[in-house]
Design a protein around this motif. Sequence first.
Motif, PDB file in Angstrom:
ATOM      1  N   TYR A   1       0.851  -1.188   0.000  1.00 19.80           N
ATOM      2  CA  TYR A   1       0.000   0.000   0.000  1.00 19.80           C
ATOM      3  C   TYR A   1       0.886   1.237   0.000  1.00 19.80           C
ATOM      4  N   ALA A   2       0.319   2.339  -0.440  1.00 25.23           N
ATOM      5  CA  ALA A   2       1.054   3.612  -0.383  1.00 25.23           C
ATOM      6  C   ALA A   2       0.857   4.226   1.004  1.00 25.23           C
ATOM      7  N   PHE A   3       1.413   3.571   1.994  1.00 22.17           N
ATOM      8  CA  PHE A   3       1.216   4.008   3.368  1.00 22.17           C
ATOM      9  C   PHE A   3       1.875   5.354   3.649  1.00 22.17           C
ATOM     10  N   SER A   4       1.243   6.117   4.516  1.00 27.01           N
ATOM     11  CA  SER A   4       1.829   7.376   4.989  1.00 27.01           C
ATOM     12  C   SER A   4       2.956   7.040   5.968  1.00 27.01           C
ATOM     13  N   LYS A   5       3.721   8.069   6.320  1.00 24.46           N
ATOM     14  CA  LYS A   5       4.793   7.892   7.311  1.00 24.46           C
ATOM     15  C   LYS A   5       4.204   7.389   8.625  1.00 24.46           C
ATOM     16  N   LEU A   6       3.053   7.985   8.988  1.00 33.89           N
ATOM     17  CA  LEU A   6       2.412   7.610  10.250  1.00 33.89           C
ATOM     18  C   LEU A   6       1.978   6.142  10.207  1.00 33.89           C
ATOM     19  N   ALA A   7       1.405   5.736   9.086  1.00 36.81           N
ATOM     20  CA  ALA A   7       0.960   4.345   8.967  1.00 36.81           C
ATOM     21  C   ALA A   7       2.150   3.393   9.073  1.00 36.81           C
ATOM     22  N   LYS A   8       3.236   3.775   8.427  1.00 36.61           N
ATOM     23  CA  LYS A   8       4.431   2.911   8.492  1.00 36.61           C
ATOM     24  C   LYS A   8       4.906   2.795   9.933  1.00 36.61           C
ATOM     25  N   ALA A   9       4.897   3.920  10.632  1.00 34.13           N
ATOM     26  CA  ALA A   9       5.337   3.887  12.039  1.00 34.13           C
ATOM     27  C   ALA A   9       4.350   3.085  12.890  1.00 34.13           C
ATOM     28  N   SER A  10       3.096   3.045  12.462  1.00 36.34           N
ATOM     29  CA  SER A  10       2.065   2.349  13.251  1.00 36.34           C
ATOM     30  C   SER A  10       2.054   0.837  12.999  1.00 36.34           C
ATOM     31  N   LEU A  11       2.813   0.393  12.017  1.00 38.21           N
ATOM     32  CA  LEU A  11       2.894  -1.053  11.762  1.00 38.21           C
ATOM     33  C   LEU A  11       3.562  -1.780  12.929  1.00 38.21           C
ATOM     34  N   VAL A  12       4.423  -1.037  13.612  1.00 39.51           N
ATOM     35  CA  VAL A  12       5.097  -1.628  14.780  1.00 39.51           C
ATOM     36  C   VAL A  12       4.217  -1.345  15.998  1.00 39.51           C
ATOM     37  N   PRO A  13       3.711  -2.402  16.654  1.00 46.32           N
ATOM     38  CA  PRO A  13       2.858  -2.128  17.808  1.00 46.32           C
ATOM     39  C   PRO A  13       3.630  -1.412  18.910  1.00 46.32           C
ATOM     40  N   SER A  14       2.947  -0.585  19.679  1.00 47.73           N
ATOM     41  CA  SER A  14       3.615   0.143  20.753  1.00 47.73           C
ATOM     42  C   SER A  14       4.154  -0.847  21.778  1.00 47.73           C
ATOM     43  N   ALA A  15       5.107  -0.387  22.588  1.00 47.23           N
ATOM     44  CA  ALA A  15       5.751  -1.275  23.565  1.00 47.23           C
ATOM     45  C   ALA A  15       4.690  -1.928  24.468  1.00 47.23           C
ATOM     46  N   VAL A  16       3.691  -1.143  24.846  1.00 49.67           N
ATOM     47  CA  VAL A  16       2.672  -1.697  25.749  1.00 49.67           C
ATOM     48  C   VAL A  16       1.801  -2.720  25.027  1.00 49.67           C
ATOM     49  N   ASN A  17       1.426  -2.405  23.812  1.00 48.76           N
ATOM     50  CA  ASN A  17       0.601  -3.359  23.060  1.00 48.76           C
ATOM     51  C   ASN A  17       1.347  -4.664  22.844  1.00 48.76           C
ATOM     52  N   GLN A  18       2.628  -4.531  22.554  1.00 49.25           N
ATOM     53  CA  GLN A  18       3.460  -5.712  22.367  1.00 49.25           C
ATOM     54  C   GLN A  18       3.473  -6.552  23.647  1.00 49.25           C
ATOM     55  N   LEU A  19       3.619  -5.826  24.738  1.00 51.98           N
ATOM     56  CA  LEU A  19       3.749  -6.472  26.043  1.00 51.98           C
ATOM     57  C   LEU A  19       2.487  -7.250  26.415  1.00 51.98           C
ATOM     58  N   THR A  20       1.343  -6.631  26.137  1.00 52.07           N
ATOM     59  CA  THR A  20       0.098  -7.236  26.600  1.00 52.07           C
ATOM     60  C   THR A  20      -0.517  -8.209  25.586  1.00 52.07           C
ATOM     61  N   ALA A  21      -0.066  -8.140  24.339  1.00 50.95           N
ATOM     62  CA  ALA A  21      -0.695  -8.957  23.297  1.00 50.95           C
ATOM     63  C   ALA A  21      -0.689 -10.449  23.650  1.00 50.95           C
ATOM     64  N   ASP A  22       0.495 -10.968  23.976  1.00 52.19           N
ATOM     65  CA  ASP A  22       0.618 -12.398  24.290  1.00 52.19           C
ATOM     66  C   ASP A  22      -0.217 -12.745  25.503  1.00 52.19           C
ATOM     67  N   PHE A  23      -0.080 -11.894  26.474  1.00 48.48           N
ATOM     68  CA  PHE A  23      -0.732 -12.126  27.753  1.00 48.48           C
ATOM     69  C   PHE A  23      -2.259 -12.154  27.584  1.00 48.48           C
ATOM     70  N   ALA A  24      -2.770 -11.206  26.773  1.00 47.47           N
ATOM     71  CA  ALA A  24      -4.224 -11.068  26.603  1.00 47.47           C
ATOM     72  C   ALA A  24      -4.810 -12.297  25.901  1.00 47.47           C
ATOM     73  N   GLU A  25      -4.023 -12.875  25.008  1.00 44.73           N
ATOM     74  CA  GLU A  25      -4.525 -13.968  24.181  1.00 44.73           C
ATOM     75  C   GLU A  25      -5.022 -15.163  25.004  1.00 44.73           C
ATOM     76  N   ASP A  26      -4.223 -15.536  26.005  1.00 42.90           N
ATOM     77  CA  ASP A  26      -4.657 -16.691  26.803  1.00 42.90           C
ATOM     78  C   ASP A  26      -4.823 -16.324  28.278  1.00 42.90           C
ATOM     79  N   PHE A  27      -5.324 -15.116  28.497  1.00 42.57           N
ATOM     80  CA  PHE A  27      -5.564 -14.634  29.866  1.00 42.57           C
ATOM     81  C   PHE A  27      -6.604 -15.511  30.547  1.00 42.57           C
TER      82      PHE A  27
END
Length: 433
Positions: A3-29
């Motif tokens: 896609y012709a992603f904007s700079k912001l979209a490209k930066a948003s492809l990487v989940p934030s540190a907190v989202n990364q942290l909680t993603a695994d945990f949330a899945e099988d909470f």
Amino acid sequence: MKYAFSKLAKASLVPSAVNQLTADFAEDFREGTDINLGVGYVNDSTIPADAIGEAFSEIVSNQHQYRNALNYGGADGSPNLRRAIMNYYIRCNIGGLSEKNFEGRKILIGANGATSILDALSDIFEPGVVITADPYYYIYTETLERKGYKIVAIPEDDEGLKVDLLSKTLEQLSPDTIRFFYIVTVNNPSTVILSNQRRKAIVKIAQRISQKIGRIIPVVFDKAYEDIIHKTGIEKPVSGLKFGKPDGVFEIGTLSKIFAPALRIGYIICSDNDFAKVLTQRTSDIGFSSPLINQEIAGWLLDHYIHQQREKVNRGYQKKAQFIQQLFTKHLGKYLKCYSGGDAAFYFYLTFNDIRTDKESRFFNFLTRTTGDPNIDGLTEKLPRLIYIPGTICSKTSDSKYQLRLSYGFEEPQVFERAVKLMAEACVYAMSY
Ligand SMILES: Cc1ncc(COP(=O)(O)O)c(C=O)c1O
């Protein structure tokens, strides 16, 4: 193909540190087994569901006062709600503001809580430097960084951001690069309450550089937690709007913490000038307005219910804070260097003596059951897990590796007891090598 992603979209492809942290945990909470002290949820029992129901019925049956409450609303917000916010300030002497302080100013309602106002600020100003305190409100600083801003975070002490360090840091920065100051008056994550003397000093410093460069560097005070300062007998906060020139100071508030996050009502008090015009346009762009029915409900709650609500909420959080502090003394005393919290909001920010808390630490691995040792992690099924916000996510100081934030909003006291005992076990494990 891409896609012709904007700079912001490209930066948003990487989940934030907190989202990364909680993603695994949330899945099988596992409800009742695992404990999430990372999220900043309010306590469910503080949410006045009955009063919200009553407000809804009143509003839909009173078409005269509440016109089109289930229709689109204007981008600057419901006049009923804006009036109710102003009356609340004046009636309850919030921040020491009087009717006079509202002259020449506007109260604007964000499209979706205070978060949307904060987000709008990042569109309104050109990317550049934002000054804030360390530890910082990591959710917003991450948004800003994704949009190309640079965060300069000044360490705080028990009165808030250190102004002597701020002055020194500013000497090394080109003032032309600074866009605004973002100051959280009851800091998230530390819950340190910014003293009135510091508020005044920060505004003075910002206005001095503004004068020097001939451009306004506004100070944005975020008072998200000021309604839930639950310790009695401490200095009553004075609004930053009382200091300096009106066009250089904004105050952002939210009803999320005192009523209900799901209402999504946040507001800003600012000069009735170009900034207000631009912000109103951004609100319209984002979603026309905050849902009008929610705004009317929020206004009704402020008019009819804020006094008993504040008392109830603050009594509840204070009791819980005291209970948890006693748990810290009993179970974590020897491992802790210091902690802040317990006077306001619902976070504790802990600093351990020699125990690292970051994502790579033994302490973290123990609590998330990722040590690789089945005796610690569990043989067939994972033993109870606990998640928190590591200091490294919200601070750049060298202490941050030993720090963490715990939220006591959501979980009940008995869950906290389990959590603190688990942390004590994690301390033993962390030190046993
Ligand atoms: C400092 C701070 N500001 C703003 C917000 C967001 O408020 P709202 O729910 O109104 O978007 C939060 C939520 O946790 C917060 O901690």
